[in-house]
Design a protein around this motif. Structure first.
Motif, PDB file in Angstrom:
ATOM      1  N   MET A 207       1.408  -1.105  -0.095  1.00  0.00           N
ATOM      2  CA  MET A 207       0.148   0.047   0.234  1.00  0.00           C
ATOM      3  C   MET A 207       1.197   0.500  -0.102  1.00  0.00           C
ATOM      4  SD  MET A 207      -2.493   1.377   2.512  1.00  0.00           S
ATOM      5  CE  MET A 207      -1.520   1.338   4.070  1.00  0.00           C
ATOM      6  N   GLU A 208       1.696   1.274   0.686  1.00  0.00           N
ATOM      7  CA  GLU A 208       2.755   2.867   0.825  1.00  0.00           C
ATOM      8  C   GLU A 208       3.280   2.776  -0.137  1.00  0.00           C
ATOM      9  OE1 GLU A 208       4.910   1.463   4.654  1.00  0.00           O
ATOM     10  OE2 GLU A 208       3.473   1.771   5.633  1.00  0.00           O
ATOM     11  N   LYS A 209       4.149   1.571  -1.080  1.00  0.00           N
ATOM     12  CA  LYS A 209       4.966   1.899  -2.362  1.00  0.00           C
ATOM     13  C   LYS A 209       3.866   1.950  -3.246  1.00  0.00           C
ATOM     14  CE  LYS A 209       7.666  -1.023  -5.288  1.00  0.00           C
ATOM     15  NZ  LYS A 209       7.985  -2.485  -5.579  1.00  0.00           N
ATOM     16  N   ILE A 210       2.692   2.039  -3.615  1.00  0.00           N
ATOM     17  CA  ILE A 210       1.739   2.248  -4.460  1.00  0.00           C
ATOM     18  C   ILE A 210       1.769   3.438  -4.586  1.00  0.00           C
ATOM     19  CG2 ILE A 210       0.100   2.122  -6.051  1.00  0.00           C
ATOM     20  CD1 ILE A 210      -0.122  -0.858  -5.294  1.00  0.00           C
ATOM     21  N   THR A 211       1.084   3.544  -3.255  1.00  0.00           N
ATOM     22  CA  THR A 211       1.109   5.462  -2.755  1.00  0.00           C
ATOM     23  C   THR A 211       1.690   6.428  -3.301  1.00  0.00           C
ATOM     24  OG1 THR A 211      -0.845   4.274  -1.307  1.00  0.00           O
ATOM     25  CG2 THR A 211      -0.312   7.117  -1.029  1.00  0.00           C
ATOM     26  N   VAL A 214       2.645   6.121  -7.014  1.00  0.00           N
ATOM     27  CA  VAL A 214       1.985   7.313  -8.105  1.00  0.00           C
ATOM     28  C   VAL A 214       2.464   8.794  -7.493  1.00  0.00           C
ATOM     29  CG1 VAL A 214      -0.745   8.106  -7.634  1.00  0.00           C
ATOM     30  CG2 VAL A 214       0.183   5.763  -7.680  1.00  0.00           C
ATOM     31  N   CYS A 215       2.327   9.141  -6.627  1.00  0.00           N
ATOM     32  CA  CYS A 215       2.398  10.741  -6.201  1.00  0.00           C
ATOM     33  C   CYS A 215       4.393  11.135  -6.957  1.00  0.00           C
ATOM     34  CB  CYS A 215       3.429  10.636  -4.616  1.00  0.00           C
ATOM     35  SG  CYS A 215       2.556  12.316  -3.968  1.00  0.00           S
ATOM     36  N   GLN A 216       4.951   9.670  -6.963  1.00  0.00           N
ATOM     37  CA  GLN A 216       6.409  10.339  -7.688  1.00  0.00           C
ATOM     38  C   GLN A 216       6.189  10.324  -9.571  1.00  0.00           C
ATOM     39  OE1 GLN A 216       9.018   7.488  -6.633  1.00  0.00           O
ATOM     40  NE2 GLN A 216       9.868   8.741  -4.649  1.00  0.00           N
ATOM     41  N   ARG A 217       5.330   9.785  -9.731  1.00  0.00           N
ATOM     42  CA  ARG A 217       4.797   9.449 -10.719  1.00  0.00           C
ATOM     43  C   ARG A 217       3.679  10.548 -11.484  1.00  0.00           C
ATOM     44  NH1 ARG A 217       2.336   4.845 -14.951  1.00  0.00           N
ATOM     45  NH2 ARG A 217       1.483   6.148 -16.621  1.00  0.00           N
ATOM     46  N   CYS A 218       3.247  11.030 -11.311  1.00  0.00           N
ATOM     47  CA  CYS A 218       2.119  12.475 -11.335  1.00  0.00           C
ATOM     48  C   CYS A 218       3.112  13.689 -11.852  1.00  0.00           C
ATOM     49  CB  CYS A 218       1.098  12.895 -10.227  1.00  0.00           C
ATOM     50  SG  CYS A 218       0.301  14.098 -10.724  1.00  0.00           S
ATOM     51  N   SER A 223      -1.247  13.090  -5.667  1.00  0.00           N
ATOM     52  CA  SER A 223      -1.227  11.109  -5.607  1.00  0.00           C
ATOM     53  C   SER A 223      -3.343  10.845  -5.621  1.00  0.00           C
ATOM     54  CB  SER A 223      -1.243  10.212  -4.437  1.00  0.00           C
ATOM     55  OG  SER A 223      -1.537  11.092  -3.053  1.00  0.00           O
ATOM     56  N   ALA A 224      -3.993  12.640  -6.033  1.00  0.00           N
ATOM     57  CA  ALA A 224      -5.181  12.450  -5.581  1.00  0.00           C
ATOM     58  C   ALA A 224      -5.176  14.212  -5.969  1.00  0.00           C
ATOM     59  CB  ALA A 224      -5.995  12.742  -4.828  1.00  0.00           C
ATOM     60  N   ASN A 249     -11.728  12.661 -24.980  1.00  0.00           N
ATOM     61  CA  ASN A 249     -11.348  11.868 -23.602  1.00  0.00           C
ATOM     62  C   ASN A 249     -11.059  12.802 -22.853  1.00  0.00           C
ATOM     63  OD1 ASN A 249     -11.121   9.062 -24.672  1.00  0.00           O
ATOM     64  ND2 ASN A 249     -13.106   9.201 -24.173  1.00  0.00           N
ATOM     65  N   LEU A 250     -11.673  13.464 -21.750  1.00  0.00           N
ATOM     66  CA  LEU A 250     -11.138  15.043 -21.350  1.00  0.00           C
ATOM     67  C   LEU A 250     -10.452  14.179 -19.651  1.00  0.00           C
ATOM     68  CD1 LEU A 250      -9.403  17.653 -20.675  1.00  0.00           C
ATOM     69  CD2 LEU A 250     -12.459  18.327 -19.614  1.00  0.00           C
ATOM     70  N   MET A 251      -9.100  14.201 -20.370  1.00  0.00           N
ATOM     71  CA  MET A 251      -8.139  14.094 -19.077  1.00  0.00           C
ATOM     72  C   MET A 251      -8.043  14.734 -17.964  1.00  0.00           C
ATOM     73  SD  MET A 251      -7.455  11.352 -20.123  1.00  0.00           S
ATOM     74  CE  MET A 251      -6.996   9.550 -19.052  1.00  0.00           C
ATOM     75  N   VAL A 252      -8.232  14.713 -16.466  1.00  0.00           N
ATOM     76  CA  VAL A 252      -8.091  15.407 -15.619  1.00  0.00           C
ATOM     77  C   VAL A 252      -6.870  14.945 -14.219  1.00  0.00           C
ATOM     78  CG1 VAL A 252      -9.138  16.953 -13.879  1.00  0.00           C
ATOM     79  CG2 VAL A 252     -10.226  16.601 -15.751  1.00  0.00           C
ATOM     80  N   ASP A 253      -5.962  14.766 -14.863  1.00  0.00           N
ATOM     81  CA  ASP A 253      -4.362  13.744 -13.773  1.00  0.00           C
ATOM     82  C   ASP A 253      -3.571  14.682 -13.388  1.00  0.00           C
ATOM     83  OD1 ASP A 253      -4.125  14.044 -15.941  1.00  0.00           O
ATOM     84  OD2 ASP A 253      -3.223  11.962 -17.055  1.00  0.00           O
ATOM     85  N   GLY A 254      -3.487  15.542 -14.060  1.00  0.00           N
ATOM     86  CA  GLY A 254      -1.717  16.389 -13.283  1.00  0.00           C
ATOM     87  C   GLY A 254      -1.376  16.091 -14.262  1.00  0.00           C
ATOM     88  N   GLY A 255      -1.222  15.627 -15.290  1.00  0.00           N
ATOM     89  CA  GLY A 255       0.042  14.794 -16.355  1.00  0.00           C
ATOM     90  C   GLY A 255       0.432  13.563 -15.862  1.00  0.00           C
ATOM     91  N   PHE A 256      -0.332  12.778 -15.181  1.00  0.00           N
ATOM     92  CA  PHE A 256      -0.662  11.282 -14.970  1.00  0.00           C
ATOM     93  C   PHE A 256       0.234  10.502 -15.773  1.00  0.00           C
ATOM     94  CE2 PHE A 256      -0.838   7.111 -13.316  1.00  0.00           C
ATOM     95  CZ  PHE A 256      -0.064   6.584 -12.103  1.00  0.00           C
ATOM     96  N   THR A 257      -0.954  10.241 -16.519  1.00  0.00           N
ATOM     97  CA  THR A 257      -1.440   9.040 -18.069  1.00  0.00           C
ATOM     98  C   THR A 257      -0.188   9.885 -19.051  1.00  0.00           C
ATOM     99  OG1 THR A 257      -2.782  10.784 -18.658  1.00  0.00           O
ATOM    100  CG2 THR A 257      -3.203   8.466 -17.849  1.00  0.00           C
ATOM    101  N   ILE A 258       0.627  10.640 -18.994  1.00  0.00           N
ATOM    102  CA  ILE A 258       1.071  10.418 -20.153  1.00  0.00           C
ATOM    103  C   ILE A 258       2.760  10.632 -19.517  1.00  0.00           C
ATOM    104  CG2 ILE A 258       0.180  12.087 -21.642  1.00  0.00           C
ATOM    105  CD1 ILE A 258       1.720  14.783 -20.349  1.00  0.00           C
ATOM    106  N   ALA A 259       2.687  10.410 -17.928  1.00  0.00           N
ATOM    107  CA  ALA A 259       4.184  10.744 -17.441  1.00  0.00           C
ATOM    108  C   ALA A 259       5.134   9.152 -17.200  1.00  0.00           C
ATOM    109  CB  ALA A 259       4.455  10.903 -16.105  1.00  0.00           C
TER     110      ALA A 259
END
Length: 259
Positions: A207-211, A214-218, A223-224, A249-259
């Motif tokens: 759980m800690e690793k995934i959280t 996610v934060c580092q990738r964005c 993380s949200a 499809n409007l991404m509202v993700d801070g750039g997460f999906t392109i990182a």
């Protein structure tokens, strides 16, 4: 609501599904404050009753969207044509990681509400939009999970991918009738605790690793996102400010999906 732009939606009739809580409830309040004529649909009568107290004058529809025929019957009672529809109702079931953990029950539950219900509601509302000749805007609530590897929510991600494809097909078919169809694809949303719901089903170290990952990738280091970020995207697509935006499809993700 703080942070919500003042898009001109005054007097527009807009139906919101999944209006009892979360993003749907916040959207109803935002639309109400913008003086739209809001129709709020939810499975839970108590949630609709309390929402009507907060937003006097809204119309409420209580029905289980997983029941195709009862949904058709409930929507047939709405005689007015909508100017906007937000297919917000959905479900995310936390599950063990990976393809082999998917169960038939997970698939049925996710697709019944996240895809089939959208088709049913859109059929009923779009027919009235076409008959009115005024056109309209349909916004489907999808997810950034549809665009990236999401091992802790595979069946959910799959059905949101299907919803993105459905959005584009609806846009092509309904565009000639001046009906625009787009999706909003949010990242994890703070107020709905979507990331927490997923990772709490995992061992603490995972759980800690995934959280953390996610934060580092964005690119924006979060993380949200906040509900208001999702609301502004929806309100924009409902308004005439987006009158030539269709099939996106409007991404509202801070750039997460392109990182």
């Amino acid at each position: 609501m703080q942070g919500v732009e003042r898009f001109n939606l005054e007097g527009k009739r807009i139906l919101v599904t999944g209006a009892g809580r979360g993003i749907g409830r916040a959207l109803v309040k935002a639309l109400y404050n913008l003086k739209a004529d809001v129709y709020a649909l939810s499975l839970t009568k108590e949630n609709l009753d309390s929402l009507r107290v907060e937003c006097p004058g809204i119309h409420t529809v209580c029905v289980d969207l997983r029941d195709w025929e009862k949904t058709k019957e409930a929507l047939s009672q709405i005689t007015e044509s909508m100017d906007g529809l937000v297919n917000n109702a959905g479900i995310l079931i936390p599950a063990p990681i990976g393809l082999f953990a998917i169960t038939p029950e997970d698939c049925d539950t996710h697709f019944d509400l996240n895809v089939k219900a959208v088709i049913n509601v859109s059929q009923q509302i779009a027919q009235k939009m076409i008959k009115s000749g005024r056109g309209g805007s349909i916004v489907n609530l999808s997810s950034a999970a549809s665009k990236v590897h999401t091992p802790i929510a595979v069946s959910y991600a799959i059905c949101k991918g299907a919803l993105d494809v459905l959005t584009k097909n609806m846009a092509c078919e309904l565009g000639a009738n001046k009906i625009r169809v787009n999706s909003v694809n949010p990242f994890f949303v703070d107020e709905t605790h979507s990331l927490e719901k997923l990772v709490t089903a995992l061992p603490i170290e995972m759980m800690e690793k995934i959280t953390e990952n996610v934060c580092q990738r964005c690119p924006m280091g979060r993380s949200a996102i906040e509900v208001r970020d999702v609301l502004n995207a929806i309100l924009f697509l409902l308004s005439d400010s987006s009158r030539y935006i269709n099939g996106q499809n409007l991404m509202v993700d801070g750039g997460f999906t392109i990182a």
